[in-house]
Design a protein around this motif. Structure first.
Motif, mmCIF file in Angstrom:
data_model
loop_
_atom_site.group_PDB
_atom_site.id
_atom_site.type_symbol
_atom_site.label_atom_id
_atom_site.label_comp_id
_atom_site.label_asym_id
_atom_site.label_seq_id
_atom_site.Cartn_x
_atom_site.Cartn_y
_atom_site.Cartn_z
ATOM 1 N N SER A 1 0.820 -1.227 0.000
ATOM 2 C CA SER A 1 0.000 0.000 0.000
ATOM 3 C C SER A 1 0.846 1.266 0.000
ATOM 4 C CB SER A 1 -0.955 0.017 1.212
ATOM 5 O OG SER A 1 -1.764 -1.119 1.225
ATOM 6 N N THR A 2 2.082 1.164 -0.487
ATOM 7 C CA THR A 2 2.914 2.356 -0.679
ATOM 8 C C THR A 2 3.886 2.071 -1.813
ATOM 9 O OG1 THR A 2 4.312 3.987 0.453
ATOM 10 C CG2 THR A 2 4.712 1.656 0.972
ATOM 11 N N GLU A 3 4.787 3.007 -2.092
ATOM 12 C CA GLU A 3 5.754 2.848 -3.179
ATOM 13 C C GLU A 3 6.599 1.612 -2.917
ATOM 14 O OE1 GLU A 3 9.244 2.744 -5.274
ATOM 15 O OE2 GLU A 3 9.381 3.473 -3.205
ATOM 16 N N PRO A 4 6.753 0.690 -3.916
ATOM 17 C CA PRO A 4 7.403 -0.595 -3.675
ATOM 18 C C PRO A 4 8.799 -0.504 -3.082
ATOM 19 C CG PRO A 4 6.273 -0.640 -5.772
ATOM 20 C CD PRO A 4 6.198 0.773 -5.284
ATOM 21 N N GLY A 5 9.617 0.441 -3.557
ATOM 22 C CA GLY A 5 10.967 0.555 -3.019
ATOM 23 C C GLY A 5 10.962 0.879 -1.540
ATOM 24 N N GLU A 6 10.149 1.866 -1.162
ATOM 25 C CA GLU A 6 10.044 2.226 0.248
ATOM 26 C C GLU A 6 9.379 1.112 1.053
ATOM 27 O OE1 GLU A 6 8.042 5.917 0.662
ATOM 28 O OE2 GLU A 6 9.718 7.123 -0.080
ATOM 29 N N GLY A 7 8.380 0.473 0.446
ATOM 30 C CA GLY A 7 7.680 -0.603 1.139
ATOM 31 C C GLY A 7 8.607 -1.766 1.457
ATOM 32 N N ALA A 8 9.453 -2.158 0.476
ATOM 33 C CA ALA A 8 10.386 -3.254 0.707
ATOM 34 C C ALA A 8 11.410 -2.891 1.773
ATOM 35 C CB ALA A 8 11.090 -3.618 -0.602
ATOM 36 N N ALA A 9 11.885 -1.638 1.742
ATOM 37 C CA ALA A 9 12.862 -1.198 2.736
ATOM 38 C C ALA A 9 12.257 -1.216 4.141
ATOM 39 C CB ALA A 9 13.362 0.205 2.383
ATOM 40 N N LEU A 10 11.010 -0.713 4.234
ATOM 41 C CA LEU A 10 10.334 -0.701 5.525
ATOM 42 C C LEU A 10 10.084 -2.134 6.018
ATOM 43 C CD1 LEU A 10 8.909 0.867 7.775
ATOM 44 C CD2 LEU A 10 6.820 0.805 6.386
#
Length: 787
Positions: A420-429
């Motif tokens: 439910s957010t930008e994939p790059g940021e989501g994966a990092a989180l």
């Protein structure tokens, strides 16, 4: 304690369990059912449920609701109240049920100790039941209970009989025929009357007590029976007063036992709930879970009960899932296509934890779980319009709460972590969150589509991949969970199958991020390698089974030939003995007493010699080749002549080689490039290479490279673990690796015990012992192999 009951559909499970509860009190007990972390209580709950399951295989134990029981017990809390007869009958029925439960397991106390112990806790209310039984019979107070009531009812009967006789004589009298509507006696307002025509009412002396609906008839009490009716009414009032006195007396007696009745009702409800769990377990093929002292979580062929219940209605079946985690794999990342079953795996694990900690058996072949202090789940759409939260914000707040409350004894379940957010940021989180739970030490399972998270799981200690299998040909999920493999999301493949325009698909491929594309290729390569290994494993297993079948047939054939040869020799020697006996008897006919004794001794010596010859002949024809070791029959092996260059078979390995040297009762056997030292009693001389192997089965000895010096059998059932251990020891022995480790975990101890028994008898094993505490303790066995 924090348990995510809503997210894991715990209340729906209780609704399913409610089908097996019939009484109001049992439903209240089910409403109060909740997970607990009290290990002693959980062991007791599962033990008594297991007894109930065993009991149901032989008996029925119905629980019937008692109408009004709850409201009667509530009524008894009010001072000065009086119970009515139906209410006392409800108490009587309940006491009968309680007494039935009290004596149910009295005779089978040794067979069902937990049930007997629980039933023994019922208060003894037999005297109260007997007292009520004497007082109330067939819906009314019994005459025998009260002498006064018996006197009143006798007087009533006499008065009623005299009254009806008098009225019947009136209606039969010719003088009353013109006035009567019918020749009957009836009752109005509690008084006996006769029907008089309305137009004739003034011609009859008496009191009118009513009229018919049509107005054509009035019901009149003749003055001749007025006093008798008065006497009847007076006696009826006395009867009601005496009954009221008795009911008040019985109410006081019951009120004195209110606390015992409440406890008996509560205990009865508990027993009903235990049997509800047992009946549920029977219908859904459940097992009682084992509780691990550490962090071992192992489920073998687990089925989500709610999903299975739904599929049963559609004549379908649920795909079982097997999963295992421990202190070396605390975090599991599950990937795979949409609708492939990832969320079902999360819910199955979470619901199993809640069921196990509620004393409910779980639908699986085997289940071992820790006792969790918290089961924390973030599953599904958490969007909250009321709190003005987006889906992503709601997920973040849920994860924040989980991080703040999780401990080393917690289970954390995260569905589509970082979505439910930008994939790059989501994966990092997502990676940071999983690292945090790994740092805390909790067991955590997360589902994802992020390739970067799959690579993280593959390259980080304590984190493992698992994939939901996907059929690349049909592009449909199989719902099978494969450990050690990252799954492909297969979004573009599915879009292609659904005939999304080719230019759009090609553009989508061009827009893929380079890093994501490399990660996807890496994941795909891993998936391909694991699939190849699975295929090779299946091929080798098939060849192993064919080889075992060939060994069995060869052994049966060899045994049959041996038996025939022994029978032939026995028959030959028996004929020789008979001939010698006959000859001796013929000579005895013409001999004296001294000669008789001489020939008797000669006959005995001949029989003894025949027996020795038979024994030697059996040894000679005993099969010289066994399909495996035969330490129980060493006399059947050929002696070992000669020395260097002699061809021999190593019995414990079923392989052949050449003797290089003999020293101190052992021979050095050369097999290709491998040299083995084996005791002489493990060798036998051969003149050829043995029977021909079946087609497609090849036996050769070559140096073997062993990639790992340990094997992990945690989560396997006993048969699988023993097969894997046996194969591992063979490989380690041929590779001359020493020592080796077997990781089996502690669990219930059954797997460790079975492996210990196998090691004691294994021909390759010299000794074995538990690992030091720092290296796994009793959960790991270190094995030293023979040279």
């Amino acid at each position: 304690m924090d348990f995510s009951l809503d997210a894991l559909e715990y209340y729906r499970l209780k609704d399913l369990l409610g089908r097996y509860v019939s009484t109001e009190a049992g439903k209240f007990a089910l409403d109060d059912l909740a997970p607990t972390a009290d290990e002693q209580k959980l062991e007791s709950e599962h033990a008594i449920t297991a007894e109930a399951m065993s009991y149901l295989r032989e008996h029925r134990l119905p629980f019937h609701d008692v109408p009004m029981l709850g409201q009667v017990l509530d009524k008894l809390t009010v001072s000065g109240v009086m119970l009515e007869i139906p209410e006392i009958e409800a108490i009587q029925l309940f006491l009968t049920q309680v007494e039935g439960l009290r004596i149910q397991w009295k005779e089978d106390r040794e067979k069902f100790p937990k049930l007997a112990q629980t039933a023994h806790r019922f208060p003894d209310l037999r005297e109260l039941g007997k007292h009520l039984g004497r007082a109330i019979q067939n819906g009314e107070v019994d005459d025998k209970y009260s002498p006064e009531l018996a006197r009143i009812r006798k007087a009533l009967s006499t008065t009623r009989s005299r009254l009806t006789e008098k009225l019947e004589s009136i209606v039969r009298s010719p003088a009353y025929s013109p006035q009567l509507q019918e020749q009957i006696v009836t009752i109005r307002n509690g008084r006996f009357v006769i029907p008089i025509r309305t137009e004739q009412k003034r011609s009859v002396e008496g009191i009118i007590h009513g009229s018919s609906s049509s107005g054509a008839t009035v019901f009149m009490e003749p003055l001749a029976v007025l006093e008798m009716n008065n006497e009847l009414v007076r006696l009826q009032d006395e009867e009601r007063a005496e009954i009221a006195r008795i009911l008040a007396e019985l109410t006081d007696l019951i009120q004195a036992s209110t606390a015992s009745l409440e406890f008996a009702r509560s205990l009865s409800a508990y027993i009903e709930l235990v049997f509800a769990k047992a009946r549920f377990a029977r219908d859904f093929n459940c097992v009682g879970p084992s509780f691990s002292r550490g962090l071992l979580l192992s489920l073998i062929k687990a089925r989500h009960p709610l999903l299975e219940d739904n599929l049963r209605r559609e004549n379908g079946s649920v795909a079982p899932v097997s999963l295992d985690m421990d202190s070396n794999r605390r975090v599991l990342v599950i990937s795979g296509p949409n609708a492939g079953g990832k969320t079902v795996v999360l819910k199955t694990v979470g619901l199993f934890a809640l069921m196990a900690q509620s004393g409910i058996p779980v639908p699986a072949e085997e289940a071992t779980l820790p006792v969790f202090d918290r089961v924390l789940a973030d599953i599904g759409d958490q969007q909250s319009i009321t709190d003005h939260l987006s889906t992503f914000s709601a997920h973040v707040l849920a994860i924040k709460s989980m991080i703040e409350s999780a401990t080393v004894r917690s289970l954390v379940l995260l569905d589509e972590i970082g979505s439910s957010t930008e994939p790059g940021e989501g994966a990092a989180l997502a990676r940071a969150v999983l690292d945090k739970f790994r740092e805390i030490g909790a067991l955590a399972i997360a589902t994802t589509h992020y390739n970067r998270l799959k690579v993280y799981a593959e390259t980080t200690p304590g984190v493992a991949n698992a994939a939901m299998e996907f059929n690349e040909i049909t592009l449909e999920p199989t719902y099978r969970l494969i450990h050690g493999l990252a799954g492909a999301s297969s979004g573009l493949k599915i879009a292609e199958r659904l005939q999304l325009p080719r230019p759009v698909l090609e553009s989508a491929v061009g827009y893929l991020d380079t890093a994501d594309l490399e990660a996807a290729h890496y994941v795909e390569e891993l998936r391909r390698r694991v699939a190849n290994l699975e295929h090779e494993k299946s091929r080798l297993e098939k060849e192993r089974q064919e080889f075992e079948e060939w060994k069995r047939r060869e052994f049966e054939q060899l045994t049959g030939q041996q038996r025939q040869e022994i029978a032939r020799v026995e028959k030959k020697l028996e004929r020789i003995v008979q001939e010698m006996s006959g000859k001796a008897l013929r000579e005895l006919e013409s001999a004296g007493e001294e000669s008789v004794k001489k020939y008797q001794k000669k006959l005995a010596d001949a029989k003894a010699e025949a027996a020795r010859e038979l024994s030697k002949e059996k040894e000679r024809i005993e099969p010289t080749s066994k399909l495996g070791p035969s330490p129980a029959a060493p006399q059947a092996r050929r002696p070992l002549p000669g020395g260097e260059g002699q061809r021999v078979r190593v019995l414990s390995l079923a392989v052949t080689g050449t003797i290089a040297s003999i020293k101190d009762g052992e021979a050095e056997v050369l097999m290709g490039n491998i040299r083995l030292r084996r005791p002489l009693n493990d060798l036998e001389v051969i003149e050829d290479v043995g029977p021909k192997l079946p087609d497609r089965v090849h036996l050769s000895i070559s140096p073997k490279h062993l990639e790992k010096t340990e094997i992990n059998v945690i989560g396997r059932n006993v048969d699988e673990a023993l097969d894997m251990t046996d194969k591992f020891l063979d490989d380690a022995f041929l590779a001359q690796v020493n020592p080796v480790r077997i990781v089996h975990g502690m669990g219930t101890g059954a797997l460790r015990q079975a492996i210990s028994e196998q090691l004691r008898k294994h021909p390759h094993v010299s000794r074995f012992e538990s690992a030091p505490q720092s290296e796994g303790g009793r959960g790991v066995t270190i094995v030293t192999l023979r040279d």
